[in-house]
Enzyme design. Structure first.
Site, mmCIF file in Angstrom:
data_model
loop_
_atom_site.group_PDB
_atom_site.id
_atom_site.type_symbol
_atom_site.label_atom_id
_atom_site.label_comp_id
_atom_site.label_asym_id
_atom_site.label_seq_id
_atom_site.Cartn_x
_atom_site.Cartn_y
_atom_site.Cartn_z
ATOM 1 C CD GLU A 1 2.374 7.578 0.741
ATOM 2 O OE1 GLU A 1 2.613 6.341 0.734
ATOM 3 O OE2 GLU A 1 1.557 8.101 1.518
ATOM 4 C CD GLU B 1 -1.735 2.350 1.438
ATOM 5 O OE1 GLU B 1 -1.329 3.081 0.502
ATOM 6 O OE2 GLU B 1 -1.847 2.724 2.595
#
Length: 692
Positions: free
Chosen positions: A151, A142
């Site tokens: 990210e 994730e």
């Protein structure tokens, strides 16, 4: 051991050395990491688990062993799911030391310490044969955020396929699809550009300078809960369009830079001002297990979700709530007028390794560079502040005060605050002179350009209030503020206005008019539908015991989280359980007085009191007229038992009780305010109903 940190007190404007435990930063990171929010996302948890079961069963049916790599394991929940789903081996990596320690304890508590290999590194630092016994053939991770790639997912997946995974490895999620919907929204547009400030009669007072109209703004996303935008406040001009697909399973490198040019048609005439953005993920290889972050009007499973959740929730809250994966608004550099339904235009979509940006034009255009602010507005102020500067109902109350109290050619105005456009308007209303205390360079540059563009001759900027001569202060007839300061996060931190006023008050003439003359802090017990989950314990998740995680977060929150935190409550629906109660009143002419207050709020409606909302009402004049009050709280009268409508251009304060309780009939509160030290604290205690 302890260490000293330099901390700015927003109420005094002074920096002071504060003694803190040497692990304070550690606790702050743990308490604010947001892992709890994800663990409360029931849809995410169930669908990840379902994808693991399906994928592992399929691999086993093909006679393959299953060796799992879990990148960014956090609590270890996905590794535990993989084990229960039948994986032969699981290796998990976690580079954030507090979470790695927590994962080790949770794995042990769930009987998996010997079955999961925990590597305390970033995946990009892992080596097969050293950290990983063999290449993995199933990757579960994730690594996504609201923007999907913010990210570093592209680089992490590229490295994993090159160095850590087999040629035939599968991934959960398997792929992601990004969507854009072009829209017009006068409300959202207020967060991106400065409008003309008009008088009560509608005559222009301050026009934005040319540099604002030619500025492309900032390309950075504006993350919001799109489902909470009032339905009347926006008009989609196109259907949602798929703009990018990210295939996480393919062995070839995922591109770090792409440009997609889409030819779209309008559903209705309007102005293409912004792009609504979201994504979905297909968790399994066949694409049968889908998790969508779409707002309710575009959600592919809205009918099923509505049937599951029941009819007692507003439609906007039927879709699963999550604060870690929201939606985003991207502002089109130059809004495009589209005069007819069915009119064709081109949407230019771009991404680099970490971000996206957009442009809209009538003609097909080559790739456009990522745009940046050139006018000082977007680089200086938060989106909420830009919107606040454009907020017409609020501005009219300030302008009414100015028009009723200023004497053209006579009034001498001292303006206290950062970027106080309304204070600058007093010059356009005919004040003899306006002194603006503006210590921030970029904010001052912006206001100077507005002064020059509107040919205001009676304005002087003051960087340091202390530099004003006594004779100049003795001529002041009005002290004015909104108040707004860039150092303020919580609404009452703008009481810094009182601190500045107190520094010069003895030098002002006796008859000086001060606005705002007072401020009141209100508290309202509420029942949040979802926001409380960011601080609520997880307990068990999909059958796994995560109480050790709860204990870790609770310990850190006690040391590093304020009792009241700032949140834009318009994005997080809540029902009022009582009527608002005043818990502090401050007279700015007597600002140095201390306040120590206590009281009780009686709950009028049953429900779970899982939060207390707090805000400030500014009283502009002493006449006590409702027209003289500017609120940072509810935008409509509060009705106990009903949903609260909040001001959308400011953050309110929120207190989350340690334990939400349904069996509560009142709330005890206390307020302690020492203006000289800048200490303002609120405390709340729930009083349970008497047992029968």
């Amino acid at each position: 051991m302890s260490c000293f940190s330099q901390v700015l007190n927003p109420l005094t404007g002074e920096s002071a050395w504060q003694e803190r435990a040497d692990d304070y930063d550690y606790h702050q990171e743990v308490a604010n990491a947001g892992f709890g929010d994800m663990l409360h996302d029931w849809e995410r948890n169930r669908k990840y688990f379902a994808a693991l079961r399906k994928t592992i069963a399929q691999m086993r049916s093909e006679g393959r062993e299953v060796h799992v790599l879990d990148i960014g394991t956090g609590t270890g929940i996905l590794s535990l799911m993989a084990l229960q789903a039948g994986a032969d081996s699981v290796t998990a990596c976690e580079a954030f030391p507090p979470m790695a320690n927590c994962a080790a304890r949770i794995l042990a508590a769930n009987g998996a310490a010997e079955r999961v290999r925990l590597v305390r590194k970033r995946s990009t630092a892992m080596r097969v044969g050293e950290d990983l016994p063999r290449r993995a053939n199933l990757l579960v991770a994730e690594l996504l955020d609201t923007e999907l790639i913010g990210e570093g997912a592209i680089g992490i997946y590229n490295h994993a396929h090159e160095a850590l995974l087999t040629e035939d490895a599968l991934c959960i999620p398997a792929r992601a699809r990004c969507y854009a919907q072009v829209a017009q929204s006068p409300l959202a547009a207020q967060w991106n550009s400065l409008k003309t400030l008009a008088s009560l009669d509608g005559e222009p007072l301050l026009r934005p300078p040319d540099q604002l109209s030619t500025c492309n703004g900032e390309a950075a996303l504006h993350d919001v809960q799109l489902s909470q935008l009032p339905a009347h406040s926006f008009h989609p001009l196109t259907e949602p369009a798929e703009i990018f697909v990210f295939d996480f399973q393919r062995k070839q490198q995922r591109e770090k830079h792409r440009h997609q040019l889409l030819k779209l048609q309008t559903q209705r005439p309007g102005c293409a001002e912004l792009v609504f953005y979201w994504w979905d993920i297909q968790l399994d290889d066949g694409g049968e297990i889908l998790l969508s972050c779409a707002p309710y009007w575009a959600h592919p499973e809205i009918d099923e979700l509505r049937a599951r959740q029941g009819r007692d929730l507003p439609l906007a809250n039927v879709v699963p709530w999550r604060d870690h994966w929201m939606q985003a608004i991207y502002y089109i550099p130059r809004p495009l007028q589209l005069l007819e339904a069915g009119q064709a235009f081109h949407l230019s979509c771009h991404h680099d390794e970490y971000s996206l940006w957009f442009d809209a034009r009538e003609e097909a255009a080559k790739a456009v560079h990522r745009h940046t602010c050139t006018c000082n507005l977007h680089m200086t102020y938060a989106r909420s502040r830009i919107g606040q500067m454009n907020q017409a109902p609020r501005n009219k109350r300030y302008l009414r005060y100015l028009e009723e109290n200023l004497e053209a050619g006579k009034s001498q105005v001292l303006v206290l605050g950062d970027g106080c456009l309304l204070g600058l308007a007093s010059a356009a209303l005919g004040a003899a002179s306006v002194l603006l205390n503006e210590p921030h360079r970029f904010s001052r540059r912006l206001l100077e350009s507005i002064v020059q563009h509107n040919q205001l001759k009676n304005v002087q900027f003051v960087e340091q209030l202390e530099a004003l001569e006594d004779a100049k202060l003795a001529e002041i007839s009005h002290v004015f503020a909104e108040p707004y300061f860039m150092s303020a996060i919580l609404p009452w931190e703008n009481f810094f206005f009182g601190t500045l006023l107190a520094r010069v008050q003895d030098k002002l003439p006796a008859g000086v008019k001060i606005s705002p003359c007072a401020a009141r802090v209100y508290a309202l017990p509420v029942e949040f539908l979802d926001l409380h989950k960011i601080r609520a314990p997880v307990g068990h998740c999909e059958g796994f015991d995560l109480r050790l995680f709860d204990e870790m977060v609770e310990r850190s929150a006690e040391q590093a989280v304020s009792l009241v935190e700032a949140q834009p409550l318009w994005e997080y629906p809540c029902r009022a359980l009582a009527e608002p109660q005043e818990i502090l009143s401050v007279d700015f002419t007597k600002f140095k007085e201390e306040h120590h207050l206590k009281g009780t709020i009686e709950l009028k409606k049953s429900g779970t009191c899982n939060g207390v909302a707090l805000w400030v009402d500014w009283q502009l004049s002493e006449d006590n007229s409702p027209r003289s009050v500017v609120s940072t709280g509810p935008s409509e009268p509060v009705e106990p038992g009903e949903f609260v409508k909040w001001d959308m251009f400011v953050r309110q304060g929120v207190h989350f009780p340690q334990k939400a309780n349904q069996n509560v009939d009142s709330l005890e509160w206390s307020t302690d305010f020492n203006p000289l030290s800048g200490e303002l604290t609120f405390s709340f205690g729930q009083k349970n109903k008497a047992s029968p």
